[in-house]
Design a protein around this motif. Sequence first.
Motif, PDB file in Angstrom:
ATOM      1  N   GLU A  36       0.823  -1.213   0.000  1.00 23.09           N
ATOM      2  CA  GLU A  36       0.000   0.000   0.000  1.00 23.09           C
ATOM      3  C   GLU A  36       0.857   1.262   0.000  1.00 23.09           C
ATOM      4  O   GLU A  36       0.587   2.209  -0.751  1.00 23.09           O
ATOM      5  N   ILE A  37       1.898   1.294   0.800  1.00 21.16           N
ATOM      6  CA  ILE A  37       2.774   2.468   0.868  1.00 21.16           C
ATOM      7  C   ILE A  37       3.447   2.719  -0.481  1.00 21.16           C
ATOM      8  O   ILE A  37       3.536   3.862  -0.943  1.00 21.16           O
ATOM      9  N   ASN A  38       3.898   1.664  -1.117  1.00 22.95           N
ATOM     10  CA  ASN A  38       4.547   1.832  -2.420  1.00 22.95           C
ATOM     11  C   ASN A  38       3.566   2.285  -3.487  1.00 22.95           C
ATOM     12  O   ASN A  38       3.898   3.128  -4.326  1.00 22.95           O
ATOM     13  N   LEU A  39       2.348   1.755  -3.468  1.00 25.83           N
ATOM     14  CA  LEU A  39       1.342   2.197  -4.439  1.00 25.83           C
ATOM     15  C   LEU A  39       1.025   3.674  -4.246  1.00 25.83           C
ATOM     16  O   LEU A  39       0.918   4.434  -5.216  1.00 25.83           O
ATOM     17  N   VAL A  40       0.879   4.084  -2.995  1.00 29.48           N
ATOM     18  CA  VAL A  40       0.605   5.497  -2.696  1.00 29.48           C
ATOM     19  C   VAL A  40       1.759   6.374  -3.184  1.00 29.48           C
ATOM     20  O   VAL A  40       1.541   7.448  -3.760  1.00 29.48           O
ATOM     21  N   SER A  41       2.978   5.925  -2.973  1.00 26.28           N
ATOM     22  CA  SER A  41       4.150   6.707  -3.378  1.00 26.28           C
ATOM     23  C   SER A  41       4.239   6.872  -4.889  1.00 26.28           C
ATOM     24  O   SER A  41       4.676   7.921  -5.377  1.00 26.28           O
ATOM     25  N   LEU A  42       3.840   5.864  -5.621  1.00 23.59           N
ATOM     26  CA  LEU A  42       3.953   5.893  -7.081  1.00 23.59           C
ATOM     27  C   LEU A  42       2.776   6.587  -7.761  1.00 23.59           C
ATOM     28  O   LEU A  42       2.942   7.179  -8.832  1.00 23.59           O
ATOM     29  N   ASN A  43       1.596   6.537  -7.145  1.00 22.74           N
ATOM     30  CA  ASN A  43       0.382   7.050  -7.782  1.00 22.74           C
ATOM     31  C   ASN A  43       0.483   8.542  -8.072  1.00 22.74           C
ATOM     32  O   ASN A  43       0.796   9.341  -7.205  1.00 22.74           O
ATOM     33  N   HIS A  44       0.218   8.891  -9.312  1.00 21.71           N
ATOM     34  CA  HIS A  44       0.209  10.266  -9.828  1.00 21.71           C
ATOM     35  C   HIS A  44       1.573  10.936  -9.810  1.00 21.71           C
ATOM     36  O   HIS A  44       1.686  12.104 -10.155  1.00 21.71           O
ATOM     37  N   GLU A  45       2.594  10.209  -9.408  1.00 24.45           N
ATOM     38  CA  GLU A  45       3.952  10.746  -9.473  1.00 24.45           C
ATOM     39  C   GLU A  45       4.711  10.070 -10.614  1.00 24.45           C
ATOM     40  O   GLU A  45       5.332  10.728 -11.426  1.00 24.45           O
ATOM     41  N   PHE A  46       4.631   8.737 -10.654  1.00 24.37           N
ATOM     42  CA  PHE A  46       5.323   7.978 -11.689  1.00 24.37           C
ATOM     43  C   PHE A  46       4.377   7.148 -12.543  1.00 24.37           C
ATOM     44  O   PHE A  46       4.760   6.675 -13.611  1.00 24.37           O
ATOM     45  N   ALA A  47       3.154   6.947 -12.076  1.00 25.64           N
ATOM     46  CA  ALA A  47       2.177   6.133 -12.803  1.00 25.64           C
ATOM     47  C   ALA A  47       0.789   6.419 -12.242  1.00 25.64           C
ATOM     48  O   ALA A  47       0.652   7.001 -11.167  1.00 25.64           O
ATOM     49  N   THR A  48      -0.204   5.978 -12.980  1.00 17.85           N
ATOM     50  CA  THR A  48      -1.569   6.002 -12.470  1.00 17.85           C
ATOM     51  C   THR A  48      -1.860   4.608 -11.945  1.00 17.85           C
ATOM     52  O   THR A  48      -1.760   3.626 -12.686  1.00 17.85           O
ATOM     53  N   VAL A  49      -2.167   4.509 -10.667  1.00 16.21           N
ATOM     54  CA  VAL A  49      -2.420   3.214 -10.041  1.00 16.21           C
ATOM     55  C   VAL A  49      -3.910   2.911 -10.120  1.00 16.21           C
ATOM     56  O   VAL A  49      -4.745   3.769  -9.809  1.00 16.21           O
ATOM     57  N   MET A  50      -4.230   1.698 -10.560  1.00 21.01           N
ATOM     58  CA  MET A  50      -5.621   1.244 -10.601  1.00 21.01           C
ATOM     59  C   MET A  50      -5.643  -0.273 -10.497  1.00 21.01           C
ATOM     60  O   MET A  50      -4.610  -0.921 -10.656  1.00 21.01           O
ATOM     61  N   ASP A  51      -6.818  -0.825 -10.247  1.00 22.14           N
ATOM     62  CA  ASP A  51      -6.934  -2.280 -10.195  1.00 22.14           C
ATOM     63  C   ASP A  51      -7.363  -2.816 -11.560  1.00 22.14           C
ATOM     64  O   ASP A  51      -7.694  -2.053 -12.470  1.00 22.14           O
ATOM     65  N   THR A  52      -7.368  -4.122 -11.700  1.00 19.64           N
ATOM     66  CA  THR A  52      -7.688  -4.763 -12.966  1.00 19.64           C
ATOM     67  C   THR A  52      -9.092  -4.420 -13.441  1.00 19.64           C
ATOM     68  O   THR A  52      -9.300  -4.145 -14.627  1.00 19.64           O
ATOM     69  N   ALA A  53     -10.064  -4.415 -12.528  1.00 16.04           N
ATOM     70  CA  ALA A  53     -11.447  -4.125 -12.917  1.00 16.04           C
ATOM     71  C   ALA A  53     -11.572  -2.725 -13.520  1.00 16.04           C
ATOM     72  O   ALA A  53     -12.277  -2.525 -14.520  1.00 16.04           O
TER      73      ALA A  53
END
Length: 63
Positions: A36-53
Amino acid sequence: MAANLGFKPYLISDATATFGRTGDKGKYYSPEEIHEINLVSLNHEFATVMDTATLMGIIESVI
């Protein structure tokens, strides 16, 4: 960095995983916490984080 080059990278959160780790001060971090911490760190900074659905919904709306 890919975004800096004009790409629009996506990170699919439920297609990634990690392991639990112990920090330098001896505290244990669960795989869920680290993920979770890594996803938060990457989201909107290096990538857009989303789930498969969410990704599949985007793809289906385009085709």
